[in-house]
Design an enzyme around this catalytic site. Structure first.
Site, PDB file in Angstrom:
ATOM      1  N   SER A 180       0.874  -1.172   0.000  1.00 40.09           N
ATOM      2  CA  SER A 180       0.000   0.000   0.000  1.00 40.09           C
ATOM      3  C   SER A 180       0.913   1.224   0.000  1.00 40.09           C
ATOM      4  O   SER A 180       2.061   1.160   0.448  1.00 40.09           O
ATOM      5  CB  SER A 180      -0.948   0.004   1.202  1.00 40.09           C
ATOM      6  N   GLU A 218       1.057   5.589   0.486  1.00 40.84           N
ATOM      7  CA  GLU A 218       0.340   6.829   0.775  1.00 40.84           C
ATOM      8  C   GLU A 218       1.005   7.982   0.051  1.00 40.84           C
ATOM      9  O   GLU A 218       2.233   8.061  -0.035  1.00 40.84           O
ATOM     10  CB  GLU A 218       0.181   7.076   2.279  1.00 40.84           C
ATOM     11  N   THR A 276      -3.129  11.238   2.195  1.00 42.70           N
ATOM     12  CA  THR A 276      -3.039  11.713   3.582  1.00 42.70           C
ATOM     13  C   THR A 276      -3.945  12.926   3.800  1.00 42.70           C
ATOM     14  O   THR A 276      -4.390  13.564   2.849  1.00 42.70           O
ATOM     15  CB  THR A 276      -1.594  12.108   3.951  1.00 42.70           C
ATOM     16  N   HIS A 302      -7.088   9.137   4.375  1.00 49.83           N
ATOM     17  CA  HIS A 302      -6.712   9.342   5.776  1.00 49.83           C
ATOM     18  C   HIS A 302      -7.695  10.365   6.337  1.00 49.83           C
ATOM     19  O   HIS A 302      -7.999  11.372   5.686  1.00 49.83           O
ATOM     20  CB  HIS A 302      -5.299   9.904   5.886  1.00 49.83           C
ATOM     21  N   ARG A 318      -5.990  10.277  14.822  1.00 52.78           N
ATOM     22  CA  ARG A 318      -6.196  11.435  15.695  1.00 52.78           C
ATOM     23  C   ARG A 318      -5.715  12.697  14.985  1.00 52.78           C
ATOM     24  O   ARG A 318      -6.412  13.684  14.914  1.00 52.78           O
ATOM     25  CB  ARG A 318      -5.389  11.211  16.982  1.00 52.78           C
ATOM     26  N   GLY A 319      -4.488  12.628  14.415  1.00 52.56           N
ATOM     27  CA  GLY A 319      -3.886  13.820  13.806  1.00 52.56           C
ATOM     28  C   GLY A 319      -3.087  14.590  14.834  1.00 52.56           C
ATOM     29  O   GLY A 319      -3.176  14.333  16.040  1.00 52.56           O
ATOM     30  N   ASP A 320      -2.271  15.498  14.354  1.00 53.36           N
ATOM     31  CA  ASP A 320      -1.482  16.358  15.244  1.00 53.36           C
ATOM     32  C   ASP A 320      -1.972  17.779  15.087  1.00 53.36           C
ATOM     33  O   ASP A 320      -2.671  18.110  14.147  1.00 53.36           O
ATOM     34  CB  ASP A 320       0.001  16.283  14.873  1.00 53.36           C
ATOM     35  N   ALA A 350      -8.180   8.593  18.124  1.00 52.03           N
ATOM     36  CA  ALA A 350      -8.533   7.651  17.058  1.00 52.03           C
ATOM     37  C   ALA A 350      -9.479   6.551  17.538  1.00 52.03           C
ATOM     38  O   ALA A 350     -10.297   6.050  16.765  1.00 52.03           O
ATOM     39  CB  ALA A 350      -7.250   7.047  16.478  1.00 52.03           C
ATOM     40  N   TYR A 377       2.554   2.125  16.576  1.00 54.79           N
ATOM     41  CA  TYR A 377       3.869   2.749  16.777  1.00 54.79           C
ATOM     42  C   TYR A 377       4.885   1.749  17.339  1.00 54.79           C
ATOM     43  O   TYR A 377       4.972   1.559  18.567  1.00 54.79           O
ATOM     44  CB  TYR A 377       3.724   3.968  17.709  1.00 54.79           C
ATOM     45  N   LYS A 425      -8.336   0.640  19.861  1.00 54.76           N
ATOM     46  CA  LYS A 425      -8.776   0.922  18.479  1.00 54.76           C
ATOM     47  C   LYS A 425      -9.217  -0.372  17.796  1.00 54.76           C
ATOM     48  O   LYS A 425     -10.188  -0.395  17.053  1.00 54.76           O
ATOM     49  CB  LYS A 425      -7.632   1.584  17.690  1.00 54.76           C
ATOM     50  N   GLN A 456       3.999   3.234  11.982  1.00 58.92           N
ATOM     51  CA  GLN A 456       4.961   4.314  11.775  1.00 58.92           C
ATOM     52  C   GLN A 456       6.211   3.685  11.153  1.00 58.92           C
ATOM     53  O   GLN A 456       6.480   2.498  11.381  1.00 58.92           O
ATOM     54  CB  GLN A 456       5.295   4.931  13.145  1.00 58.92           C
ATOM     55  N   PHE A 475      11.925  14.084   9.983  1.00 64.14           N
ATOM     56  CA  PHE A 475      10.641  13.416  10.314  1.00 64.14           C
ATOM     57  C   PHE A 475      10.872  12.384  11.415  1.00 64.14           C
ATOM     58  O   PHE A 475      10.093  12.250  12.341  1.00 64.14           O
ATOM     59  CB  PHE A 475      10.091  12.624   9.116  1.00 64.14           C
ATOM     60  N   HIS A 489       3.766  -1.178   3.679  1.00 58.62           N
ATOM     61  CA  HIS A 489       3.148   0.132   3.448  1.00 58.62           C
ATOM     62  C   HIS A 489       4.268   1.150   3.223  1.00 58.62           C
ATOM     63  O   HIS A 489       5.251   1.164   3.969  1.00 58.62           O
ATOM     64  CB  HIS A 489       2.322   0.536   4.681  1.00 58.62           C
TER      65      HIS A 489
HETATM   66  P1  FAD Z   1      -4.314   7.846  18.837  1.00 61.90           P
HETATM   67  O1  FAD Z   1      -4.438   6.402  18.521  1.00 61.90           O
HETATM   68  O2  FAD Z   1      -5.502   8.546  19.344  1.00 61.90           O
HETATM   69  O3  FAD Z   1      -3.098   8.016  19.849  1.00 61.90           O
HETATM   70  C1  FAD Z   1      -1.851   7.329  19.647  1.00 61.90           C
HETATM   71  C2  FAD Z   1      -0.951   7.477  20.840  1.00 61.90           C
HETATM   72  O4  FAD Z   1      -0.530   8.818  20.952  1.00 61.90           O
HETATM   73  C3  FAD Z   1      -1.594   7.135  22.146  1.00 61.90           C
HETATM   74  O5  FAD Z   1      -0.673   6.440  22.950  1.00 61.90           O
HETATM   75  C4  FAD Z   1      -1.927   8.504  22.706  1.00 61.90           C
HETATM   76  O6  FAD Z   1      -2.010   8.465  24.107  1.00 61.90           O
HETATM   77  C5  FAD Z   1      -0.750   9.294  22.249  1.00 61.90           C
HETATM   78  N1  FAD Z   1      -0.940  10.720  22.071  1.00 61.90           N
HETATM   79  C6  FAD Z   1      -1.184  11.350  20.929  1.00 61.90           C
HETATM   80  N2  FAD Z   1      -1.230  12.675  21.113  1.00 61.90           N
HETATM   81  C7  FAD Z   1      -1.039  12.880  22.411  1.00 61.90           C
HETATM   82  C8  FAD Z   1      -0.986  14.021  23.213  1.00 61.90           C
HETATM   83  N3  FAD Z   1      -1.147  15.260  22.714  1.00 61.90           N
HETATM   84  N4  FAD Z   1      -0.741  13.871  24.518  1.00 61.90           N
HETATM   85  C9  FAD Z   1      -0.574  12.647  25.030  1.00 61.90           C
HETATM   86  N5  FAD Z   1      -0.605  11.506  24.332  1.00 61.90           N
HETATM   87  C10 FAD Z   1      -0.846  11.626  23.037  1.00 61.90           C
HETATM   88  N6  FAD Z   1      -1.195  12.620  10.598  1.00 61.90           N
HETATM   89  C11 FAD Z   1      -1.856  13.520   9.829  1.00 61.90           C
HETATM   90  O7  FAD Z   1      -2.049  14.671  10.231  1.00 61.90           O
HETATM   91  N7  FAD Z   1      -2.324  13.162   8.587  1.00 61.90           N
HETATM   92  C12 FAD Z   1      -2.162  11.903   8.081  1.00 61.90           C
HETATM   93  O8  FAD Z   1      -2.595  11.609   6.966  1.00 61.90           O
HETATM   94  C13 FAD Z   1      -1.458  10.947   8.862  1.00 61.90           C
HETATM   95  N8  FAD Z   1      -1.268   9.678   8.414  1.00 61.90           N
HETATM   96  C14 FAD Z   1      -0.642   8.760   9.218  1.00 61.90           C
HETATM   97  C15 FAD Z   1      -0.496   7.452   8.760  1.00 61.90           C
HETATM   98  C16 FAD Z   1       0.136   6.495   9.547  1.00 61.90           C
HETATM   99  C17 FAD Z   1       0.260   5.066   9.026  1.00 61.90           C
HETATM  100  C18 FAD Z   1       0.668   6.865  10.823  1.00 61.90           C
HETATM  101  C19 FAD Z   1       1.393   5.848  11.668  1.00 61.90           C
HETATM  102  C20 FAD Z   1       0.527   8.165  11.282  1.00 61.90           C
HETATM  103  C21 FAD Z   1      -0.137   9.130  10.507  1.00 61.90           C
HETATM  104  N9  FAD Z   1      -0.322  10.443  10.945  1.00 61.90           N
HETATM  105  C22 FAD Z   1      -0.988  11.352  10.149  1.00 61.90           C
HETATM  106  C23 FAD Z   1       0.232  10.880  12.242  1.00 61.90           C
HETATM  107  C24 FAD Z   1      -0.786  10.778  13.406  1.00 61.90           C
HETATM  108  O9  FAD Z   1      -1.855  11.642  13.179  1.00 61.90           O
HETATM  109  C25 FAD Z   1      -0.049  11.155  14.694  1.00 61.90           C
HETATM  110  O10 FAD Z   1       0.926  10.193  14.991  1.00 61.90           O
HETATM  111  C26 FAD Z   1      -0.935  11.450  15.897  1.00 61.90           C
HETATM  112  O11 FAD Z   1      -0.143  12.088  16.899  1.00 61.90           O
HETATM  113  C27 FAD Z   1      -1.537  10.218  16.556  1.00 61.90           C
HETATM  114  O12 FAD Z   1      -2.530   9.719  15.774  1.00 61.90           O
HETATM  115  P2  FAD Z   1      -3.221   8.290  16.172  1.00 61.90           P
HETATM  116  O13 FAD Z   1      -4.326   8.101  15.248  1.00 61.90           O
HETATM  117  O14 FAD Z   1      -2.204   7.241  16.294  1.00 61.90           O
HETATM  118  O15 FAD Z   1      -3.755   8.676  17.622  1.00 61.90           O
END
Ligand code: FAD
Length: 303
Positions: A16, A18, A49, A78, A108-110, A127, A150, A170, A181, A221, A271
């Site tokens: 896959s 992205e 993404t 995404h 979740r996103g950042d 998420a 992760y 999840k 990741q 990154f 991926h």
């Molecule tokens: P969750 O599953 O909700 O959390 C994951 C982990 O992070 C948990 O342990 C949670 O406790 C911890 N965590 C996250 N943020 C915090 C915080 N502020 N404080 C404390 N703990 C925290 N990002 C984008 O913007 N766009 C994309 O298209 C995108 N694609 C991605 C694709 C892949 C395959 C991966 C691995 C990541 C991608 N990301 C993308 C990055 C992702 O949005 C970030 O890693 C984000 O911080 C966590 O998303 P999650 O869905 O894993 O969150």
């Protein structure tokens, strides 16, 4: 390890990819000129993404639409939720469903620094809640949901244990697949598989790869997402110009080596974070396909 993998002889590998929504007309042309390359290999999904920093999912859909007629691959979106209201996220899902896009990478996103105060926003927030929100729709079962994992623990997670429990959450809400990741040491992925297996996660886990040709960018990154960079890898780029032919060759060789090591241990799906460089990524996948089809196979046990 033997308990997690079983020996089989004929499981094909798949990939896959992205890509990100291009930021300019040149970027758009560049992506469109390369996208057909994914049809040269067995592509499980081609995903687009969503904007970093909570900047939204609108350009994701636009890009998907621009690719629809260009490739035969299964397109995926995404979807980040942290900076949008639940209502808005559901509207995004409505639009995807309307377009026939049921393959979602739920994230979740950042946040950008200027978007940091979202305490009053009625968003899904993480998420796990987003996956629940997708499954609770009347068409929720139609979605194929991937989530992020992760291998080196999310940099903001409280602990490895809590991060793994979050992943399990999840999965329990109905995710279908885990995309990881990227990492630069296959042993890290093996440990992750063992840890996830131990806490009862039986879903397919697809390792993420990034080709570090533009190593200045990729190393930055890596630092942000907490991916450990072994000295042996950093040293290989000593005196090499980032993005040069030589950097392409070294980066490709490293990726091939890592993917081959994983495939020898039963991994069949890969991926790629392509950075819109399908011209670099697809040839690696073709080589891998040839390499793997001519060797004996081990495959991760499915539930
Ligand atoms: P969750 O599953 O909700 O959390 C994951 C982990 O992070 C948990 O342990 C949670 O406790 C911890 N965590 C996250 N943020 C915090 C915080 N502020 N404080 C404390 N703990 C925290 N990002 C984008 O913007 N766009 C994309 O298209 C995108 N694609 C991605 C694709 C892949 C395959 C991966 C691995 C990541 C991608 N990301 C993308 C990055 C992702 O949005 C970030 O890693 C984000 O911080 C966590 O998303 P999650 O869905 O894993 O969150």
């Amino acid at each position: 390890m033997e308990e997690i993998f079983k020996q089989v002889s004929d499981t094909p590998i798949d990939f896959s990819f992205e890509v990100f929504p291009p930021k300019s007309e040149i970027g758009e042309k560049n992506l469109l000129s390369q996208i057909h390359l994914v049809d040269r290999i067995k592509t499980r999904a081609l995903s687009v993404t969503s904007g970093a920093g909570g900047s939204g999912n609108d350009r994701t859909l636009e890009t998907i639409k621009s690719l629809e007629n260009e490739v035969s691959s299964n397109l995926a979106a995404h979807l980040t939720c942290i900076a949008a209201t639940k209502n808005h996220t559901q509207q995004s899902l409505d639009r995807y469903a309307h377009e026939g896009i049921f393959n979602i990478v739920a994230l979740r996103g950042d946040l950008n620094e200027d978007l940091n105060d979202l305490t009053t926003l009625d968003s899904y927030g993480n998420a796990t809640k987003l996956v629940r929100g997708i499954r609770s729709r009347s068409d929720g079962d139609q979605f194929h949901i991937s989530v992020a994992g992760y291998p080196e623990t999310h940099p903001k997670a409280k602990s490895r244990k809590s991060d793994l429990e979050n992943l399990k959450g999840k999965v329990d809400e109905g995710a279908d697949l885990i995309l990881t990741q990227f990492f630069f040491d296959p042993e890290i992925f093996f440990r992750f598989i063992e840890d996830t297996d131990r806490i009862g996660i039986k879903l397919p886990i697809v390792p993420g790869f990034i080709i570090a040709s533009n190593f200045h960018r990729v190393f930055s990154f890596a630092e942000k997402c907490g991916a450990h960079l072994p000295d042996t890898i950093v040293k290989r780029f000593d005196g090499v110009e980032s993005g040069s032919e030589e950097a392409n060759r070294i980066a490709t060789e490293i990726t091939l080596q890592h993917c081959s090591q994983l495939s020898e241990n039963g991994i069949r799906s890969f991926h790629f974070y392509t950075l819109n460089r399908l011209d670099l990524v697809v040839p690696v996948c073709e080589l891998l396909q040839q390499d793997i089809s001519s060797s004996s196979k081990l495959v991760r046990r499915e539930p």
